[in-house]
Motif scaffolding. Structure first.
Motif, PDB file in Angstrom:
ATOM      1  N   TYR A 190       0.837  -1.203   0.000  1.00  0.00           N
ATOM      2  CA  TYR A 190       0.000   0.000   0.000  1.00  0.00           C
ATOM      3  C   TYR A 190       0.872   1.254   0.000  1.00  0.00           C
ATOM      4  O   TYR A 190       0.611   2.199  -0.741  1.00  0.00           O
ATOM      5  N   LEU A 191       1.895   1.260   0.828  1.00  0.00           N
ATOM      6  CA  LEU A 191       2.790   2.413   0.885  1.00  0.00           C
ATOM      7  C   LEU A 191       3.476   2.620  -0.458  1.00  0.00           C
ATOM      8  O   LEU A 191       3.609   3.749  -0.934  1.00  0.00           O
ATOM      9  N   LYS A 192       3.875   1.555  -1.072  1.00  0.00           N
ATOM     10  CA  LYS A 192       4.525   1.628  -2.384  1.00  0.00           C
ATOM     11  C   LYS A 192       3.579   2.190  -3.441  1.00  0.00           C
ATOM     12  O   LYS A 192       4.000   2.936  -4.332  1.00  0.00           O
ATOM     13  N   ALA A 193       2.285   1.873  -3.334  1.00  0.00           N
ATOM     14  CA  ALA A 193       1.303   2.314  -4.323  1.00  0.00           C
ATOM     15  C   ALA A 193       0.866   3.767  -4.120  1.00  0.00           C
ATOM     16  O   ALA A 193       0.256   4.361  -5.017  1.00  0.00           O
ATOM     17  N   MET A 194       1.192   4.336  -2.968  1.00  0.00           N
ATOM     18  CA  MET A 194       0.798   5.718  -2.684  1.00  0.00           C
ATOM     19  C   MET A 194       1.620   6.696  -3.518  1.00  0.00           C
ATOM     20  O   MET A 194       2.733   6.377  -3.959  1.00  0.00           O
ATOM     21  N   GLU A 195       1.070   7.892  -3.707  1.00  0.00           N
ATOM     22  CA  GLU A 195       1.854   8.949  -4.330  1.00  0.00           C
ATOM     23  C   GLU A 195       3.033   9.261  -3.422  1.00  0.00           C
ATOM     24  O   GLU A 195       2.937   9.134  -2.195  1.00  0.00           O
ATOM     25  N   LYS A 196       4.143   9.657  -4.019  1.00  0.00           N
ATOM     26  CA  LYS A 196       5.388   9.837  -3.267  1.00  0.00           C
ATOM     27  C   LYS A 196       5.227  10.775  -2.077  1.00  0.00           C
ATOM     28  O   LYS A 196       5.651  10.455  -0.966  1.00  0.00           O
ATOM     29  N   GLU A 197       4.617  11.915  -2.271  1.00  0.00           N
ATOM     30  CA  GLU A 197       4.491  12.884  -1.185  1.00  0.00           C
ATOM     31  C   GLU A 197       3.587  12.366  -0.068  1.00  0.00           C
ATOM     32  O   GLU A 197       3.857  12.576   1.112  1.00  0.00           O
ATOM     33  N   ALA A 198       2.529  11.669  -0.409  1.00  0.00           N
ATOM     34  CA  ALA A 198       1.650  11.078   0.607  1.00  0.00           C
ATOM     35  C   ALA A 198       2.405  10.011   1.403  1.00  0.00           C
ATOM     36  O   ALA A 198       2.237   9.909   2.620  1.00  0.00           O
ATOM     37  N   GLY A 199       3.243   9.243   0.732  1.00  0.00           N
ATOM     38  CA  GLY A 199       4.054   8.235   1.408  1.00  0.00           C
ATOM     39  C   GLY A 199       5.053   8.865   2.362  1.00  0.00           C
ATOM     40  O   GLY A 199       5.296   8.351   3.457  1.00  0.00           O
ATOM     41  N   ARG A 200       5.620   9.984   1.958  1.00  0.00           N
ATOM     42  CA  ARG A 200       6.560  10.700   2.837  1.00  0.00           C
ATOM     43  C   ARG A 200       5.846  11.231   4.077  1.00  0.00           C
ATOM     44  O   ARG A 200       6.346  11.126   5.186  1.00  0.00           O
ATOM     45  N   GLU A 201       4.667  11.834   3.870  1.00  0.00           N
ATOM     46  CA  GLU A 201       3.900  12.368   4.995  1.00  0.00           C
ATOM     47  C   GLU A 201       3.536  11.256   5.979  1.00  0.00           C
ATOM     48  O   GLU A 201       3.648  11.432   7.193  1.00  0.00           O
ATOM     49  N   LEU A 202       3.104  10.129   5.456  1.00  0.00           N
ATOM     50  CA  LEU A 202       2.774   8.991   6.303  1.00  0.00           C
ATOM     51  C   LEU A 202       4.014   8.487   7.036  1.00  0.00           C
ATOM     52  O   LEU A 202       3.949   8.148   8.221  1.00  0.00           O
ATOM     53  N   SER A 203       5.147   8.484   6.371  1.00  0.00           N
ATOM     54  CA  SER A 203       6.397   8.052   6.997  1.00  0.00           C
ATOM     55  C   SER A 203       6.791   8.981   8.140  1.00  0.00           C
ATOM     56  O   SER A 203       7.271   8.521   9.187  1.00  0.00           O
ATOM     57  N   PHE A 204       6.587  10.291   7.963  1.00  0.00           N
ATOM     58  CA  PHE A 204       6.862  11.233   9.055  1.00  0.00           C
ATOM     59  C   PHE A 204       5.969  10.934  10.262  1.00  0.00           C
ATOM     60  O   PHE A 204       6.417  10.999  11.405  1.00  0.00           O
ATOM     61  N   LYS A 205       4.703  10.585  10.014  1.00  0.00           N
ATOM     62  CA  LYS A 205       3.792  10.233  11.111  1.00  0.00           C
ATOM     63  C   LYS A 205       4.279   8.978  11.839  1.00  0.00           C
ATOM     64  O   LYS A 205       4.206   8.898  13.062  1.00  0.00           O
ATOM     65  N   ILE A 206       4.764   8.012  11.077  1.00  0.00           N
ATOM     66  CA  ILE A 206       5.272   6.773  11.673  1.00  0.00           C
ATOM     67  C   ILE A 206       6.493   7.060  12.538  1.00  0.00           C
ATOM     68  O   ILE A 206       6.593   6.592  13.676  1.00  0.00           O
ATOM     69  N   ILE A 207       7.422   7.844  12.013  1.00  0.00           N
ATOM     70  CA  ILE A 207       8.628   8.208  12.768  1.00  0.00           C
ATOM     71  C   ILE A 207       8.242   8.946  14.040  1.00  0.00           C
ATOM     72  O   ILE A 207       8.775   8.674  15.123  1.00  0.00           O
ATOM     73  N   SER A 208       7.296   9.858  13.941  1.00  0.00           N
ATOM     74  CA  SER A 208       6.826  10.608  15.105  1.00  0.00           C
ATOM     75  C   SER A 208       6.202   9.683  16.143  1.00  0.00           C
ATOM     76  O   SER A 208       6.432   9.843  17.347  1.00  0.00           O
ATOM     77  N   ALA A 209       5.426   8.704  15.695  1.00  0.00           N
ATOM     78  CA  ALA A 209       4.807   7.751  16.621  1.00  0.00           C
ATOM     79  C   ALA A 209       5.876   6.971  17.375  1.00  0.00           C
ATOM     80  O   ALA A 209       5.773   6.782  18.595  1.00  0.00           O
ATOM     81  N   PHE A 210       6.912   6.537  16.680  1.00  0.00           N
ATOM     82  CA  PHE A 210       7.991   5.807  17.358  1.00  0.00           C
ATOM     83  C   PHE A 210       8.748   6.716  18.325  1.00  0.00           C
ATOM     84  O   PHE A 210       9.153   6.281  19.391  1.00  0.00           O
ATOM     85  N   LYS A 211       8.931   7.976  17.945  1.00  0.00           N
ATOM     86  CA  LYS A 211       9.611   8.917  18.829  1.00  0.00           C
ATOM     87  C   LYS A 211       8.781   9.137  20.092  1.00  0.00           C
ATOM     88  O   LYS A 211       9.315   9.146  21.194  1.00  0.00           O
ATOM     89  N   ASN A 212       7.466   9.269  19.937  1.00  0.00           N
ATOM     90  CA  ASN A 212       6.594   9.445  21.098  1.00  0.00           C
ATOM     91  C   ASN A 212       6.615   8.230  22.015  1.00  0.00           C
ATOM     92  O   ASN A 212       6.593   8.369  23.230  1.00  0.00           O
ATOM     93  N   ILE A 213       6.649   7.034  21.430  1.00  0.00           N
ATOM     94  CA  ILE A 213       6.734   5.818  22.230  1.00  0.00           C
ATOM     95  C   ILE A 213       8.039   5.800  23.020  1.00  0.00           C
ATOM     96  O   ILE A 213       8.059   5.490  24.207  1.00  0.00           O
TER      97      ILE A 213
END
Length: 101
Positions: free
Chosen positions: A72-95
């Protein structure tokens, strides 16, 4: 010229997010996979049934949901995938921040 071996190696943000997920425990990996799939579906991303790269076919038994999320991430538009990746990184940082306090 250097050729990237994996589709996500071209973007360090996506690579970092996926490394965090890959190195996490199964529970966290499943939570993140659900998050990626939900976000991609909210954006209207659809996958063809049964379509996986040969790499994923060999490894999908490890955690099938995680590898579906990667598709799914691979099929996303590049910028949307980057934004989602930033959210994932932020979630791990918060944990990490909450476990250190």
């Amino acid at each position: 010229m250097y050729m990237n071996k994996r589709w996500y190696d071209a973007d360090p943000v996506i690579t970092n997010a996926l490394d965090l997920i890959q190195n996490s425990d199964d529970e966290r990996k499943n939570l993140m996979a659900d998050f990626i799939i939900r976000e991609a579906q909210n954006l209207g991303v659809e996958l063809e049934k049964g379509v996986f790269d040969c790499f994923w076919q060999r490894r999908q038994e490890e955690n099938k949901k995680y590898f579906v999320a990667l598709e799914y991430l691979k099929a996303m538009e590049k910028e949307a995938g980057r934004e989602l990746s930033f959210k994932i990184i932020s979630a791990f940082k918060n944990i990490k921040d909450t476990t250190q306090t």
